[in-house]
Write a protein that holds these residues in place. Sequence first.
Motif, PDB file in Angstrom:
ATOM      1  N   LEU A 286       0.821  -1.201   0.000  1.00  0.00           N
ATOM      2  CA  LEU A 286       0.000   0.000   0.000  1.00  0.00           C
ATOM      3  C   LEU A 286       0.861   1.259   0.000  1.00  0.00           C
ATOM      4  O   LEU A 286       0.618   2.196  -0.765  1.00  0.00           O
ATOM      5  CB  LEU A 286      -0.930  -0.007   1.217  1.00  0.00           C
ATOM      6  N   ILE A 287       1.894   1.276   0.813  1.00  0.00           N
ATOM      7  CA  ILE A 287       2.750   2.458   0.940  1.00  0.00           C
ATOM      8  C   ILE A 287       3.510   2.722  -0.357  1.00  0.00           C
ATOM      9  O   ILE A 287       3.547   3.854  -0.847  1.00  0.00           O
ATOM     10  CB  ILE A 287       3.727   2.288   2.124  1.00  0.00           C
ATOM     11  N   MET A 288       4.087   1.686  -0.946  1.00  0.00           N
ATOM     12  CA  MET A 288       4.880   1.889  -2.159  1.00  0.00           C
ATOM     13  C   MET A 288       3.995   2.212  -3.369  1.00  0.00           C
ATOM     14  O   MET A 288       4.400   2.992  -4.230  1.00  0.00           O
ATOM     15  CB  MET A 288       5.750   0.661  -2.434  1.00  0.00           C
ATOM     16  N   THR A 289       2.788   1.648  -3.419  1.00  0.00           N
ATOM     17  CA  THR A 289       1.865   2.014  -4.494  1.00  0.00           C
ATOM     18  C   THR A 289       1.459   3.473  -4.347  1.00  0.00           C
ATOM     19  O   THR A 289       1.398   4.219  -5.326  1.00  0.00           O
ATOM     20  CB  THR A 289       0.627   1.098  -4.479  1.00  0.00           C
TER      21      THR A 289
ATOM     22  N   LEU B  43       8.858   5.812   5.076  1.00  0.00           N
ATOM     23  CA  LEU B  43       9.145   5.213   6.383  1.00  0.00           C
ATOM     24  C   LEU B  43       8.241   5.786   7.473  1.00  0.00           C
ATOM     25  O   LEU B  43       7.805   5.056   8.375  1.00  0.00           O
ATOM     26  CB  LEU B  43      10.616   5.427   6.744  1.00  0.00           C
ATOM     27  N   LEU B  44       7.938   7.083   7.393  1.00  0.00           N
ATOM     28  CA  LEU B  44       7.025   7.680   8.371  1.00  0.00           C
ATOM     29  C   LEU B  44       5.605   7.130   8.207  1.00  0.00           C
ATOM     30  O   LEU B  44       4.921   6.873   9.209  1.00  0.00           O
ATOM     31  CB  LEU B  44       7.020   9.202   8.233  1.00  0.00           C
ATOM     32  N   ILE B  45       5.160   6.947   6.973  1.00  0.00           N
ATOM     33  CA  ILE B  45       3.840   6.353   6.740  1.00  0.00           C
ATOM     34  C   ILE B  45       3.805   4.927   7.282  1.00  0.00           C
ATOM     35  O   ILE B  45       2.824   4.503   7.897  1.00  0.00           O
ATOM     36  CB  ILE B  45       3.471   6.402   5.247  1.00  0.00           C
ATOM     37  N   TYR B  46       4.896   4.190   7.075  1.00  0.00           N
ATOM     38  CA  TYR B  46       4.971   2.828   7.613  1.00  0.00           C
ATOM     39  C   TYR B  46       4.874   2.849   9.134  1.00  0.00           C
ATOM     40  O   TYR B  46       4.149   2.043   9.727  1.00  0.00           O
ATOM     41  CB  TYR B  46       6.270   2.149   7.173  1.00  0.00           C
ATOM     42  N   LEU B  47       5.563   3.766   9.772  1.00  0.00           N
ATOM     43  CA  LEU B  47       5.538   3.862  11.230  1.00  0.00           C
ATOM     44  C   LEU B  47       4.138   4.224  11.728  1.00  0.00           C
ATOM     45  O   LEU B  47       3.628   3.612  12.676  1.00  0.00           O
ATOM     46  CB  LEU B  47       6.559   4.903  11.704  1.00  0.00           C
ATOM     47  N   ILE B  48       3.499   5.177  11.073  1.00  0.00           N
ATOM     48  CA  ILE B  48       2.156   5.593  11.488  1.00  0.00           C
ATOM     49  C   ILE B  48       1.153   4.455  11.285  1.00  0.00           C
ATOM     50  O   ILE B  48       0.322   4.181  12.171  1.00  0.00           O
ATOM     51  CB  ILE B  48       1.737   6.871  10.730  1.00  0.00           C
ATOM     52  N   LEU B  49       1.225   3.777  10.130  1.00  0.00           N
ATOM     53  CA  LEU B  49       0.329   2.645   9.901  1.00  0.00           C
ATOM     54  C   LEU B  49       0.572   1.509  10.894  1.00  0.00           C
ATOM     55  O   LEU B  49      -0.367   0.837  11.316  1.00  0.00           O
ATOM     56  CB  LEU B  49       0.480   2.127   8.478  1.00  0.00           C
ATOM     57  N   SER B  50       1.827   1.307  11.261  1.00  0.00           N
ATOM     58  CA  SER B  50       2.135   0.260  12.243  1.00  0.00           C
ATOM     59  C   SER B  50       1.493   0.580  13.588  1.00  0.00           C
ATOM     60  O   SER B  50       0.946  -0.306  14.251  1.00  0.00           O
ATOM     61  CB  SER B  50       3.645   0.119  12.418  1.00  0.00           C
TER      62      SER B  50
END
Length: 173
Positions: free
Chosen positions: A79-82, A117-124
């Motif tokens: 999702l993040i990379m798309t 990376l920030l989006i990944y952290l927030i989604l996590s």
Amino acid sequence: MNAARLSKTISALIFIYLFQITVVARINFPFGSFDLFLLCALVFIAVSDRIGAISIGFISGILLDLTPGLDSPIGQWMLIMTLMGWVISLNRESVGNFEDSPFLFVVIICSALTISLLIYLILSYLLGENTGSFLNNLKAIFIETLWSSFLSPLLMPLILKLNNQIQSNQERV
């Protein structure tokens, strides 16, 4: 993006992914880590057209989801990379040609890496994953951004040459 170029790009991404897992991940960088695959995927996304950027983002997200030792749900990186592929390709027309200004290209790629990376952290955190303390994760993202900004000017010409080799003669014109 035609099927031949997509298959060559996927092959290059798989090779870079395996190189990241087997070699780069084993290197002890001072203070943190460096993600070569994420950098290469974002460069491939930035120099592709809109459909190609979204496709490369999707494929690289699948590969990142398959990373050993990653406890995130399948599809989070996809999702993040798309999303990053769509955003970069959407704003590419306003920025212009990246090859004209290498400094701007490095800034855009490093900021895209940091944002992903920030989006990944927030989604996590939204998904309830136990990722550790927020400040330690921000420090790790900051250090990875520093390593990317130091190493990307050295690696970008190689990545762009690889991208030019992947392109067909019609796409180079």
